[in-house]
Design an enzyme around this catalytic site. Structure first.
Site, PDB file in Angstrom:
ATOM      1  N   LYS A   1      75.165 -41.244 -85.991  1.00 12.11           N
ATOM      2  CA  LYS A   1      74.386 -41.197 -87.234  1.00 12.11           C
ATOM      3  C   LYS A   1      74.490 -42.527 -87.978  1.00 12.11           C
ATOM      4  O   LYS A   1      74.092 -42.635 -89.136  1.00 12.11           O
ATOM      5  CB  LYS A   1      74.890 -40.060 -88.124  1.00 12.11           C
TER       6      LYS A   1
ATOM      7  N   ARG B   1      88.906 -46.481 -78.936  1.00 12.65           N
ATOM      8  CA  ARG B   1      88.246 -47.217 -77.865  1.00 12.65           C
ATOM      9  C   ARG B   1      86.797 -47.419 -78.270  1.00 12.65           C
ATOM     10  O   ARG B   1      86.156 -46.493 -78.769  1.00 12.65           O
ATOM     11  CB  ARG B   1      88.300 -46.455 -76.551  1.00 12.65           C
TER      12      ARG B   1
ATOM     13  N   HIS C   1      93.313 -54.535 -74.179  1.00 13.41           N
ATOM     14  CA  HIS C   1      93.678 -53.170 -73.818  1.00 13.41           C
ATOM     15  C   HIS C   1      95.208 -53.148 -73.728  1.00 13.41           C
ATOM     16  O   HIS C   1      95.779 -53.040 -72.652  1.00 13.41           O
ATOM     17  CB  HIS C   1      93.025 -52.804 -72.478  1.00 13.41           C
TER      18      HIS C   1
ATOM     19  N   ARG D   1      90.378 -41.257 -68.373  1.00 18.18           N
ATOM     20  CA  ARG D   1      91.739 -41.560 -67.973  1.00 18.18           C
ATOM     21  C   ARG D   1      92.609 -42.017 -69.157  1.00 18.18           C
ATOM     22  O   ARG D   1      93.677 -41.480 -69.398  1.00 18.18           O
ATOM     23  CB  ARG D   1      91.693 -42.675 -66.920  1.00 18.18           C
ATOM     24  N   THR D   2      92.097 -42.981 -69.892  1.00 15.92           N
ATOM     25  CA  THR D   2      92.868 -43.517 -71.018  1.00 15.92           C
ATOM     26  C   THR D   2      93.049 -42.461 -72.105  1.00 15.92           C
ATOM     27  O   THR D   2      94.123 -42.307 -72.676  1.00 15.92           O
ATOM     28  CB  THR D   2      92.169 -44.765 -71.592  1.00 15.92           C
TER      29      THR D   2
END
Ligand SMILES: [Zn+2]
Lengths: 306, 142
Positions: free
Chosen positions: A80, A101, A129, A51-52
């Site tokens: 990695k 994020r 957020h 969604r974000t």
């Protein structure tokens, strides 16, 4: 160059400018369709949040820019063992702005220390957020016409709900705000927020029953009660359905009260409420794109009529 | 009056919160310093009820006293020369503490990011509260 790591990285006047620009975009989106032509947004999503991510990508595409990125840690160099610092140094040469994020708190701040492009925090664990908070503020401002003199109710999980904490914090910067905090005993707001409200002399009450208070609210902000917050199934089942918003509860609310929700919802809002004109949570998701458009423009310092 | 019995040259770190001496011992890395150390735990204190004391005999040049303020801001440092207290120091609270304290929040980026500069900032000087720059969790002195 500015980064947006926490909602308070914008002063009240910068925030007002952002919301004003967002509202201009709402009125005439076409006018902004080319302003970021030739610019690239990198979405660095170390944990999936479709969604974000889509909201950021839609925002950049709406501005005529392009997008690149990854959407989970195992498809990226993080798998990695590359550090956030190294990743952002490299990405800085690929893109003009990035949204990050990360499941670990503070990762976007680390990125901003090594980045040569603006960094937007798109959620760091349970910490910040900011674009969700800006979305919430835009929704209230646009649909209520103001951010002051409001009685704002928060309902559900107020203990772990990051969106709640940060919206409370953001609203305390406006005049005449009163909070009604509706939650079970187990999920009341954390002490530090209570202390902050007391210290700032902001009126608030903590109650358990939504029915008792719904009539007095201008805004009702519903939240999801997340299963992973509970140690046992029993507690979860006992608490999750207590605050379900339905027609019956809505009947006691003001005719111009707004219902917000950061989405996704589970069952705290009955689907029957969706058709109620006061239910604005889907509108809110749409506003999330507009506010991200405005934020990208501000951070890239592009002109409106480019 | 603080009993500095037996100490000729060195420092006495007094008014350590009871139970805190070993922590300071390890943060100052006294184990690996060329000094002799006496630790007194749960000493009676009029002011604090119980307290810890660390007596360090020897040259103190390579001991970083600045970090003590961040660890326990109520302590007193007595500098001893020729068996008498010649100076009393109260640690200041540094605005920032880097690479001394480590964040204990398991969800914090500092637990996984290689080469990170562990940074704490003073957010409440009255109560000596330090918060992690990255996740904002306060440093728990226990
Ligand atoms: Zn931390």
């Amino acid at each position: 160059m500015k980064h947006i790591i926490s909602p308070t990285d914008l002063t009240v006047s910068e925030l007002n400018e952002l919301l004003e620009l967002s509202e201009e975009i709402i009125t005439a989106p076409k006018r902004f369709a080319q302003v970021c032509q030739g610019k690239k947004l990198a979405t660095l999503f170390y944990e999936p949040s479709t969604r974000t991510r889509l909201s950021f990508e839609a925002a950049m595409l709406n501005l005529g820019g392009s997008i690149l990125g990854f959407s989970s840690a195992d498809s990226s160099s993080a798998a990695k063992g590359e550090s956030v610092a190294d990743t952002i140094r490299v990405i800085s040469s690929y893109a003009d702005i990035c949204a990050i994020r990360h499941p670990k708190e503070g990762a976007p701040l680390v990125a901003s220390h090594f980045s040569s492009i603006p960094v937007i925090n798109a959620g760091d664990g349970g910490h910040n957020h900011p674009t969700q908070t800006f979305t919430d503020l835009l929704t209230i401002k646009n649909l209520k016409g103001r951010l002051n003199n409001l009685c704002v109710g928060f309902c559900g999980d107020l203990k772990f709900g990051r969106t709640v904490h940060s919206l409370i914090h953001a609203l305390t910067r406006y005049e005449g705000i009163k909070f009604v905090l509706i939650s079970p005993e187990e999920l009341r707001i954390p002490n530090y927020i209570r202390e902050e409200l007391i210290a700032a002399n902001i009126p608030f009450e903590e109650v358990r029953s939504l029915d008792d208070v719904i009539a007095g609210l201008d805004i009702l902000y519903m939240t999801r009660v997340q299963k992973e917050r509970f140690f046992n199934e029993e507690d979860y089942i006992r608490l999750k359905d207590i605050y379900i918003l339905d027609h019956k509860k809505m009947a006691n609310a003001n005719k111009d009260m707004l219902v917000l929700h950061p989405l996704p919802r589970v069952n705290e809002i009955a689907p029957e409420v969706d058709d109620d004109p006061r239910a604005v949570y889907f509108k809110q998701a749409e506003f999330g794109v507009y506010v991200r458009m405005a934020l990208i423009m501000k951070l890239l310092e592009v002109e409106k009529d480019a | 009056m603080l009993n500095i019995g037996g100490l000729n040259q060195g420092i006495v770190i007094d008014h350590i919160k009871a139970g805190g001496a070993m922590k300071i011992y390890s943060y100052l890395d006294l184990e690996n310093k060329d000094v002799s150390v006496a630790i007194i735990k749960n000493a009676k204190s009029n002011k604090m009820g119980k307290k810890d004391i660390i007596k360090i005999e020897g040259t103190m040049e390579d001991i970083d006293l600045d970090i003590l303020g961040a660890l326990d801001h109520r302590i007193t440092i007595n500098v001893i020369k020729d068996g008498v207290i010649v100076d009393k120091k109260f640690p200041t609270l540094p605005e920032r503490v880097t690479n001394i304290l480590k964040c204990r929040n398991p969800r914090c980026i500092t637990t996984v990011e290689p080469g990170i500069v562990h940074t704490f900032k003073l957010t409440d000087s009255r109560n000596g509260v330090y918060r992690c720059l990255y996740c904002e969790q306060s440093f728990d002195r226990r």
